[in-house]
Design an enzyme around this catalytic site. Structure first.
Site, PDB file in Angstrom:
ATOM      1  N   LYS A  74      24.908  38.575 -13.267  1.00  0.00           N
ATOM      2  CA  LYS A  74      25.929  38.863 -12.244  1.00  0.00           C
ATOM      3  C   LYS A  74      26.474  37.536 -11.725  1.00  0.00           C
ATOM      4  CE  LYS A  74      26.320  41.414  -7.850  1.00  0.00           C
ATOM      5  NZ  LYS A  74      25.573  42.156  -6.817  1.00  0.00           N
ATOM      6  N   SER A 149      27.585  46.775  -6.230  1.00  0.00           N
ATOM      7  CA  SER A 149      28.457  45.698  -6.630  1.00  0.00           C
ATOM      8  C   SER A 149      28.143  45.109  -8.016  1.00  0.00           C
ATOM      9  CB  SER A 149      28.390  44.578  -5.587  1.00  0.00           C
ATOM     10  OG  SER A 149      27.094  44.031  -5.510  1.00  0.00           O
ATOM     11  N   SER A 173      23.204  47.817  -4.816  1.00  0.00           N
ATOM     12  CA  SER A 173      24.086  47.272  -5.853  1.00  0.00           C
ATOM     13  C   SER A 173      23.521  47.176  -7.259  1.00  0.00           C
ATOM     14  CB  SER A 173      24.574  45.893  -5.444  1.00  0.00           C
ATOM     15  OG  SER A 173      25.631  46.065  -4.553  1.00  0.00           O
TER      16      SER A 173
END
Ligand code: GLN
Length: 466
Positions: A74, A149, A173
């Site tokens: 990420k 996210s 997330s």
């Protein structure tokens, strides 16, 4: 035992595939960026590392299980020399000066980073649409959001573009995008994995965790990343979780679920029916199931967002253009700060900074911020009581199905409410695991603090049961 990592490891050691070819294949698959999962490809670094693994194999040297395994990161983790943008305009050209501890441990084990992955900017969001790199498209239906996210990370795993990816979970997330894309995603106990080098969103709930297609792969990656780190004082030493310890689940006797979650008006009827059907299958295996009382979803969501906004307002105050990121000059220093921040942060991030500063300001903090801290203590106490009565708490991951791309941006309040089932466990700092079974967005398995092993064990039970 299912494990993509062990399977590839066998192929590499038996010389059925070369590491360079494997990495090249994954890079080629990522390149068209069909689902908007890619912020930057780490192609040079990845191919260089792959060549070294191939050399070792050619010389007949043994390789570790993670050696040569391609993975995604990420885009909120520092990896020295690579862009770390947090999917934001402000850090669009920022290059990491150092490497995050969790990522360094994977590199030390020989895993190969191939991509920095799209996500909601600074972790702010539940759909991976709050990004300068274009909305992440769901792996199953590209008209729907990828979840957030850590949307890019979950979609890459679901599409087999990466073998595993490292997401970040503050209020759901990892778990929610894992659920939206039908893969596994673990938020470990807070502090089990160092946050050093993870861009801070809400430091008191930020967690590093893996997303993968099998429980075994989650276990392998979790073990490597775990451990006390002098650079993160909230970390603690944990024991390795052994494969044999999570395959025998006969000692799990009781499961609880929150009545309020299932009876809420917001739950999709099919998710509710599927969840209750899963509960029946668990009962049929002789496990005691208890209904538990908990806080109403809107209390959980408002407590979480009050604290998360307060913490992110404070954490992001360092991003004013003086040390990092795009600076916009204006007539004086104060104006330069203001224009840098107002031009470079997204609407969603600004909403959180304004909200956070509001709840922390004089005249409001007692009424709002301190009240949320007290509620958080009450939520933790509730969990402690629950875990004297049951081994596991099971819940749906989300009350509803993934929205269409565009819908969450129009209605941020609805987006916040969609986090209703994930944020409470974050406030409790508990280990929580999304498995792709039971409902359309999966099931969430939670245990008491430091009981990550039990969570993986129960996942094996569910895999055999549902
Ligand atoms: N959707 C939640 C939020 O926007 C959780 C995000 C996260 O875990 N980073 O705060």
């Amino acid at each position: 035992m299912d494990s993509q990592i062990l399977h590839i490891h066998q192929q590499l050691t038996n010389k059925e595939i070369s590491c360079a070819a494997l990495v090249q294949e994954k890079l080629e698959a990522l390149k068209p960026n069909t689902n908007n999962t890619v912020n930057s490809l780490l192609d040079n670094l990845a191919l260089e590392l792959a060549a070294k693994v191939d050399e070792k194999i050619a010389k007949g040297e043994p390789i570790g299980v993670l050696e040569g395994i391609p993975f995604g990161i990420k885009d909120v983790y520092m990896v020295q020399g690579t862009y770390t943008t947090a999917s934001s305009n402000l850090l669009k050209n920022y290059k990491s000066a150092y490497t995050a501890t969790a990522i360094q441990k994977l590199l030390d084990a020989g895993a190969i980073p191939i991509v920095k992955e799209n996500c909601d900017s600074f972790g702010h969001g539940s759909s991976s649409e709050n990004t300068i790199f274009g909305a992440v498209k769901n792996a199953i239906n590209p008209e729907l959001v990828g979840g957030g996210s850590s949307g890019g990370s979950a979609v890459n795993v679901a599409k087999d573009y990466t073998v595993f990816s490292i997401g970040g979970d503050t209020g759901g997330s990892i778990r929610q995008p894992a659920g939206y894309n039908h893969v596994y995603g673990l938020k470990p106990t807070y502090g089990r994995i160092s946050r050093y080098g993870l861009m801070a969103y809400a430091s008191s709930t930020d967690c590093v965790g893996p997303i993968a297609k099998t429980i075994e792969d989650i276990r392998i990656v979790l073990n490597v990343m775990s451990g006390k780190d002098a650079k993160d004082q909230t970390t603690y030493a944990s024991e390795e979780i052994k494969a044999e310890n999570i395959s025998d689940y006969s000692n799990i006797k009781s499961v609880g679920y929150f009545k309020d979650f299932v009876e809420s008006d917001a739950i999709d009827p099919k998710i509710k029916a599927d969840f209750l059907a899963a509960i029946e299958k668990i009962k049929a295996k002789g496990i005691t199931v208890k209904e538990l009382d908990f806080f109403k979803s809107d209390i959980l969501v408002s407590t979480y967002y009050t604290l998360a906004m307060a913490e992110t307002a404070s954490n992001l105050s360092r991003l004013d253009g003086s040390n990092y990121g795009n600076r916009i000059e204006d007539k004086n220093l104060k104006e330069s700060y203001a224009i840098t921040r107002s031009e470079n942060f997204s609407e969603e991030t600004k909403r959180r900074i304004v909200g956070g500063n509001q709840v922390l300001s004089q005249g409001f903090s007692d009424e709002i911020y301190l009240k949320s801290l007290a509620l958080r203590d009450a939520i933790s106490a509730n969990f402690e009581k629950d875990f004297t009565e049951v081994d596991i708490i099971l819940s749906p991951v989300t009350p509803s199905n993934p929205p269409k791309i565009g819908d969450s941006l129009k209605n941020p309040h609805a987006m916040y409410l969609s986090d209703a089932y994930t944020v409470g466990f974050s406030l409790g700092q508990l280990p929580t695991f999304t498995v792709p079974q039971g409902t359309n967005t999966g099931l969430q398995i939670t245990a008491a603090k430091n009981n990550d092993e039990l969570v993986l064990k129960f996942a094996n039970f569910l895999k055999d049961t549902i």
